[in-house]
Design an enzyme around this catalytic site. Structure first.
Site, PDB file in Angstrom:
ATOM      1  N   GLY A 154       0.904  -1.332  -0.033  1.00  0.00           N
ATOM      2  CA  GLY A 154      -0.012   0.009  -0.054  1.00  0.00           C
ATOM      3  C   GLY A 154       0.938   1.261   0.066  1.00  0.00           C
ATOM      4  O   GLY A 154       1.982   1.222  -0.599  1.00  0.00           O
ATOM      5  N   ARG A 155       0.242   2.324   0.707  1.00  0.00           N
ATOM      6  CA  ARG A 155       1.103   3.571   0.564  1.00  0.00           C
ATOM      7  C   ARG A 155       2.520   3.296   1.239  1.00  0.00           C
ATOM      8  O   ARG A 155       3.393   3.737   0.469  1.00  0.00           O
ATOM      9  CB  ARG A 155       0.307   4.577   1.678  1.00  0.00           C
ATOM     10  CG  ARG A 155      -1.021   4.960   0.797  1.00  0.00           C
ATOM     11  CD  ARG A 155      -1.756   6.079   1.962  1.00  0.00           C
ATOM     12  NE  ARG A 155      -2.039   5.258   3.122  1.00  0.00           N
ATOM     13  CZ  ARG A 155      -3.353   4.701   3.017  1.00  0.00           C
ATOM     14  NH1 ARG A 155      -4.421   5.224   2.235  1.00  0.00           N
ATOM     15  NH2 ARG A 155      -3.833   4.111   4.286  1.00  0.00           N
ATOM     16  N   ILE A 156       2.772   2.849   2.592  1.00  0.00           N
ATOM     17  CA  ILE A 156       4.088   2.918   3.139  1.00  0.00           C
ATOM     18  C   ILE A 156       4.875   1.725   2.353  1.00  0.00           C
ATOM     19  O   ILE A 156       6.058   2.028   2.018  1.00  0.00           O
ATOM     20  CB  ILE A 156       3.997   2.482   4.535  1.00  0.00           C
ATOM     21  CG1 ILE A 156       3.115   3.680   5.203  1.00  0.00           C
ATOM     22  CG2 ILE A 156       5.260   2.354   5.142  1.00  0.00           C
ATOM     23  CD1 ILE A 156       2.824   3.433   6.746  1.00  0.00           C
ATOM     24  N   THR A 234       7.957  -2.646  10.506  1.00  0.00           N
ATOM     25  CA  THR A 234       7.228  -1.419  11.035  1.00  0.00           C
ATOM     26  C   THR A 234       5.720  -1.449  10.930  1.00  0.00           C
ATOM     27  O   THR A 234       5.330  -0.133  10.736  1.00  0.00           O
ATOM     28  CB  THR A 234       7.934  -0.201  10.245  1.00  0.00           C
ATOM     29  OG1 THR A 234       7.316  -0.563   8.777  1.00  0.00           O
ATOM     30  CG2 THR A 234       9.154  -0.127  10.384  1.00  0.00           C
ATOM     31  N   SER A 235       5.050  -2.607  10.866  1.00  0.00           N
ATOM     32  CA  SER A 235       3.529  -2.634  10.658  1.00  0.00           C
ATOM     33  C   SER A 235       2.878  -2.519  11.967  1.00  0.00           C
ATOM     34  O   SER A 235       2.638  -1.395  12.604  1.00  0.00           O
ATOM     35  CB  SER A 235       3.128  -3.823   9.849  1.00  0.00           C
ATOM     36  OG  SER A 235       3.472  -4.931  10.618  1.00  0.00           O
ATOM     37  N   ARG A 236       2.626  -3.636  12.525  1.00  0.00           N
ATOM     38  CA  ARG A 236       1.941  -3.787  14.016  1.00  0.00           C
ATOM     39  C   ARG A 236       2.656  -5.208  14.546  1.00  0.00           C
ATOM     40  O   ARG A 236       2.591  -6.180  14.032  1.00  0.00           O
ATOM     41  CB  ARG A 236       0.629  -3.955  14.003  1.00  0.00           C
ATOM     42  CG  ARG A 236      -0.053  -2.507  13.932  1.00  0.00           C
ATOM     43  CD  ARG A 236       0.009  -1.583  15.242  1.00  0.00           C
ATOM     44  NE  ARG A 236      -0.803  -0.387  14.863  1.00  0.00           N
ATOM     45  CZ  ARG A 236      -0.365   0.570  14.437  1.00  0.00           C
ATOM     46  NH1 ARG A 236       0.871   0.882  14.045  1.00  0.00           N
ATOM     47  NH2 ARG A 236      -1.066   1.845  14.174  1.00  0.00           N
ATOM     48  N   GLU A 265       3.319  -4.128  23.251  1.00  0.00           N
ATOM     49  CA  GLU A 265       4.189  -3.085  23.534  1.00  0.00           C
ATOM     50  C   GLU A 265       3.810  -2.301  25.053  1.00  0.00           C
ATOM     51  O   GLU A 265       2.643  -2.355  25.480  1.00  0.00           O
ATOM     52  CB  GLU A 265       4.038  -1.737  22.498  1.00  0.00           C
ATOM     53  CG  GLU A 265       4.537  -2.522  21.245  1.00  0.00           C
ATOM     54  CD  GLU A 265       4.367  -1.373  20.162  1.00  0.00           C
ATOM     55  OE1 GLU A 265       3.833  -0.144  20.438  1.00  0.00           O
ATOM     56  OE2 GLU A 265       4.515  -1.892  19.029  1.00  0.00           O
ATOM     57  N   HIS A 283       8.787   1.762  18.511  1.00  0.00           N
ATOM     58  CA  HIS A 283       7.776   2.303  17.766  1.00  0.00           C
ATOM     59  C   HIS A 283       7.926   3.802  17.552  1.00  0.00           C
ATOM     60  O   HIS A 283       7.181   4.689  17.823  1.00  0.00           O
ATOM     61  CB  HIS A 283       6.454   2.231  18.425  1.00  0.00           C
ATOM     62  CG  HIS A 283       5.265   1.970  17.687  1.00  0.00           C
ATOM     63  ND1 HIS A 283       4.283   1.316  18.203  1.00  0.00           N
ATOM     64  CD2 HIS A 283       4.916   2.835  16.512  1.00  0.00           C
ATOM     65  CE1 HIS A 283       3.279   1.453  17.037  1.00  0.00           C
ATOM     66  NE2 HIS A 283       3.905   2.222  16.119  1.00  0.00           N
ATOM     67  N   ILE A 284       8.905   3.997  16.564  1.00  0.00           N
ATOM     68  CA  ILE A 284       9.262   5.499  16.251  1.00  0.00           C
ATOM     69  C   ILE A 284       8.826   5.872  14.528  1.00  0.00           C
ATOM     70  O   ILE A 284       9.458   6.631  14.197  1.00  0.00           O
ATOM     71  CB  ILE A 284      10.625   5.907  16.482  1.00  0.00           C
ATOM     72  CG1 ILE A 284      11.659   5.004  15.783  1.00  0.00           C
ATOM     73  CG2 ILE A 284      10.812   6.211  18.080  1.00  0.00           C
ATOM     74  CD1 ILE A 284      13.081   5.443  15.803  1.00  0.00           C
ATOM     75  N   GLY A 285       8.011   4.995  14.048  1.00  0.00           N
ATOM     76  CA  GLY A 285       7.935   4.845  12.281  1.00  0.00           C
ATOM     77  C   GLY A 285       7.580   6.396  12.150  1.00  0.00           C
ATOM     78  O   GLY A 285       8.084   6.900  11.057  1.00  0.00           O
TER      79      GLY A 285
HETATM   80  P1  NAP Z   1      -2.276   0.895   3.182  1.00  0.00           P
HETATM   81  O1  NAP Z   1      -2.010   1.943   2.217  1.00  0.00           O
HETATM   82  O2  NAP Z   1      -3.810   0.662   3.425  1.00  0.00           O
HETATM   83  O3  NAP Z   1      -1.414  -0.413   2.714  1.00  0.00           O
HETATM   84  C1  NAP Z   1      -1.776  -1.579   3.567  1.00  0.00           C
HETATM   85  C2  NAP Z   1      -1.813  -2.712   2.503  1.00  0.00           C
HETATM   86  O4  NAP Z   1      -1.864  -3.938   2.991  1.00  0.00           O
HETATM   87  C3  NAP Z   1      -2.667  -2.652   1.261  1.00  0.00           C
HETATM   88  O5  NAP Z   1      -2.231  -2.765   0.082  1.00  0.00           O
HETATM   89  C4  NAP Z   1      -3.668  -3.897   1.652  1.00  0.00           C
HETATM   90  O6  NAP Z   1      -4.272  -4.279   0.533  1.00  0.00           O
HETATM   91  C5  NAP Z   1      -2.534  -4.617   2.278  1.00  0.00           C
HETATM   92  N1  NAP Z   1      -3.280  -5.865   2.942  1.00  0.00           N
HETATM   93  C6  NAP Z   1      -4.329  -5.850   3.871  1.00  0.00           C
HETATM   94  N2  NAP Z   1      -4.665  -7.022   4.181  1.00  0.00           N
HETATM   95  C7  NAP Z   1      -3.522  -7.928   3.692  1.00  0.00           C
HETATM   96  C8  NAP Z   1      -3.521  -9.310   3.755  1.00  0.00           C
HETATM   97  N3  NAP Z   1      -4.254  -9.934   4.609  1.00  0.00           N
HETATM   98  N4  NAP Z   1      -2.542  -9.813   3.049  1.00  0.00           N
HETATM   99  C9  NAP Z   1      -1.758  -8.960   2.296  1.00  0.00           C
HETATM  100  N5  NAP Z   1      -2.155  -7.906   2.024  1.00  0.00           N
HETATM  101  C10 NAP Z   1      -2.925  -7.058   2.794  1.00  0.00           C
HETATM  102  O7  NAP Z   1      -1.665   1.378   4.714  1.00  0.00           O
HETATM  103  P2  NAP Z   1      -0.665   2.094   4.815  1.00  0.00           P
HETATM  104  O8  NAP Z   1      -0.749   3.636   5.265  1.00  0.00           O
HETATM  105  O9  NAP Z   1       0.586   1.783   3.831  1.00  0.00           O
HETATM  106  O10 NAP Z   1      -0.036   1.494   6.609  1.00  0.00           O
HETATM  107  C11 NAP Z   1       0.234   0.059   6.669  1.00  0.00           C
HETATM  108  C12 NAP Z   1       0.182  -0.290   8.223  1.00  0.00           C
HETATM  109  O11 NAP Z   1       1.423   0.175   8.739  1.00  0.00           O
HETATM  110  C13 NAP Z   1      -0.685   0.501   9.229  1.00  0.00           C
HETATM  111  O12 NAP Z   1      -2.003  -0.055   9.163  1.00  0.00           O
HETATM  112  C14 NAP Z   1      -0.190   0.517  10.539  1.00  0.00           C
HETATM  113  O13 NAP Z   1      -0.400  -0.449  11.240  1.00  0.00           O
HETATM  114  C15 NAP Z   1       1.368   0.671  10.238  1.00  0.00           C
HETATM  115  N6  NAP Z   1       2.259   1.655  10.500  1.00  0.00           N
HETATM  116  C16 NAP Z   1       3.098   1.632  11.493  1.00  0.00           C
HETATM  117  C17 NAP Z   1       3.682   2.582  11.993  1.00  0.00           C
HETATM  118  C18 NAP Z   1       4.785   2.931  12.743  1.00  0.00           C
HETATM  119  O14 NAP Z   1       4.996   3.674  13.502  1.00  0.00           O
HETATM  120  N7  NAP Z   1       5.641   1.599  12.914  1.00  0.00           N
HETATM  121  C19 NAP Z   1       3.540   3.965  11.036  1.00  0.00           C
HETATM  122  C20 NAP Z   1       2.457   4.063  10.029  1.00  0.00           C
HETATM  123  C21 NAP Z   1       1.776   2.825   9.984  1.00  0.00           C
HETATM  124  P3  NAP Z   1      -5.413  -3.831  -0.468  1.00  0.00           P
HETATM  125  O15 NAP Z   1      -4.937  -2.679  -1.184  1.00  0.00           O
HETATM  126  O16 NAP Z   1      -6.084  -4.927  -1.216  1.00  0.00           O
HETATM  127  O17 NAP Z   1      -6.422  -3.123   0.753  1.00  0.00           O
END
Ligand code: NAP
Length: 318
Positions: A154-156, A234-236, A265, A283-285
């Site tokens: 996705g975005r990240i 860096t997801s969860r 955490e 957790h400093i993402g």
């Molecule tokens: P996003 O744009 O929604 O991207 C998530 C991707 O994961 C999407 O492409 C989604 O597919 C895919 N996905 C969902 N379920 C899946 C599965 N079961 N198997 C395979 N792929 C799957 O979200 P984002 O903004 O990149 O953020 C992702 C995650 O990063 C957040 O939800 C958050 O938990 C984590 N995060 C952590 C920090 C940190 O401080 N460490 C900071 C920011 C975010 P689809 O396109 O088909 O929906």
């Protein structure tokens, strides 16, 4: 009487300025205790929460019938019971898009640090145990030109891929849906998860935490990875079985891991704390000055929009 807004943690002033028209109470720097949250939320029309607070039906009921919006200052919203909110007519919002590059930087930082043994080297140096430069000392894995497997494109995930292109890396990805536009832009190859784990030199996780992604990477998946591979999360935290990862690192079944998030955490599996091949960030993402400002402002703007009867910028439900 202005609407009451509960802000569950101290947030950047930029966000609080957006909320000036309201009666705002800010809890504290540390996460609130459950009872404290249930008490403080009473009478709130809006809650600005962070990933450390569980915002479920009980919290919403404690707020009362006037609750209209829960604005989570995070893109992940696994801490919010969205179904419970929808049942109660409460809008949930998150902060997508404003933290992609900052979080991708941290993923790449962990990838480099784990591959090149930065944490281990720094500990050696600071302990006064670095005696000489050595031809066989602290040898890591090259990053440039290697295969990066991104899980959750996705975005990240795509922002990480853009960085990897600058290092001449080949991009492999796994996602629940194909991403033809990104495949083309980043010359990325889709693989199913097992194939990606078997092929990639580096695996970086970027899915949200859901029932499907909980323990997506466990003992079986770690066993598929190459002995020279590096895992970055860096997801969860719960996307990885932390005990299985600690075991794989201890037995050197994979080369290293770079982690920003943990299953429980702020606790971290005790074995990980002792392992030289685990690079551990707290957790400093999204933790840059500019990005935390943007997150706080977006969360606050979502509250203002809902309470003014307008569409929020980034709704999760409704
Ligand atoms: P996003 O744009 O929604 O991207 C998530 C991707 O994961 C999407 O492409 C989604 O597919 C895919 N996905 C969902 N379920 C899946 C599965 N079961 N198997 C395979 N792929 C799957 O979200 P984002 O903004 O990149 O953020 C992702 C995650 O990063 C957040 O939800 C958050 O938990 C984590 N995060 C952590 C920090 C940190 O401080 N460490 C900071 C920011 C975010 P689809 O396109 O088909 O929906």
């Amino acid at each position: 009487m202005p609407d009451k807004i509960l802000v569950t943690r101290e947030i950047p002033d930029a966000g609080l300025r957006v909320l000036e028209p309201f009666d705002v109470s800010v809890l504290h720097e540390r996460p609130p205790e459950r009872e404290e949250l249930l008490d403080a939320v009473r009478g709130a029309s809006g809650v600005l929460s962070t990933a450390t607070e569980k915002v479920d039906g009980e919290v919403m009921d404690a707020a009362g019938e006037g609750l209209q919006v829960v604005a989570n200052m995070a893109v992940g919203y696994d801490n919010v019971d969205v179904a419970a909110a929808s049942e109660r007519g409460v809008v949930v919002t998150n902060t997508p898009g404003v933290l992609d590059e900052t979080t991708a930087d941290v993923a790449f930082m962990l990838l480099l640090a784990a591959a090149r043994r930065l944490g281990e080297g720094e500990r050696l140096l600071r302990a006064g145990r670095w005696e000489w430069w050595g031809p066989k000392q602290l040898l890591g894995q090259d990053v440039w030109g290697k295969k990066l497997g991104i899980v959750g494109f996705g975005r990240i995930g795509q922002s990480v891929a853009r960085r990897a292109k600058g290092f001449g890396m080949e991009i492999l990805y796994h996602n629940r849906s194909r991403k033809p536009g990104a495949e083309k832009e980043l010359d990325a190859r889709y693989l199913d998860l097992d194939d990606l784990l078997e092929t990639a030199d580096f695996v970086s996780l970027h899915t949200p935490l859901t029932d499907e992604t909980s323990h997506l990477i466990g003992e079986r998946e770690l066993a598929l990875m190459r002995p020279t591979a590096v895992l970055v999360n860096t997801s969860r935290g719960p996307v990885v079985d932390e005990a299985a990862l600690a075991d794989a690192l201890e037995k050197e079944r994979i080369f290293a891991a770079g982690l920003d998030v943990y299953e429980d955490e702020p606790d971290v599996h005790p074995k990980l704390l002792d392992l030289e091949n685990a690079v551990l960030a707290p957790h400093i993402g999204s933790a840059s000055v500019e990005t935390r400002d943007r997150m706080a402002v977006l969360a606050a703007e979502n509250i203002v929009a809902v309470l003014s009867g307008e569409e929020p910028k980034t709704p999760v439900n409704g």
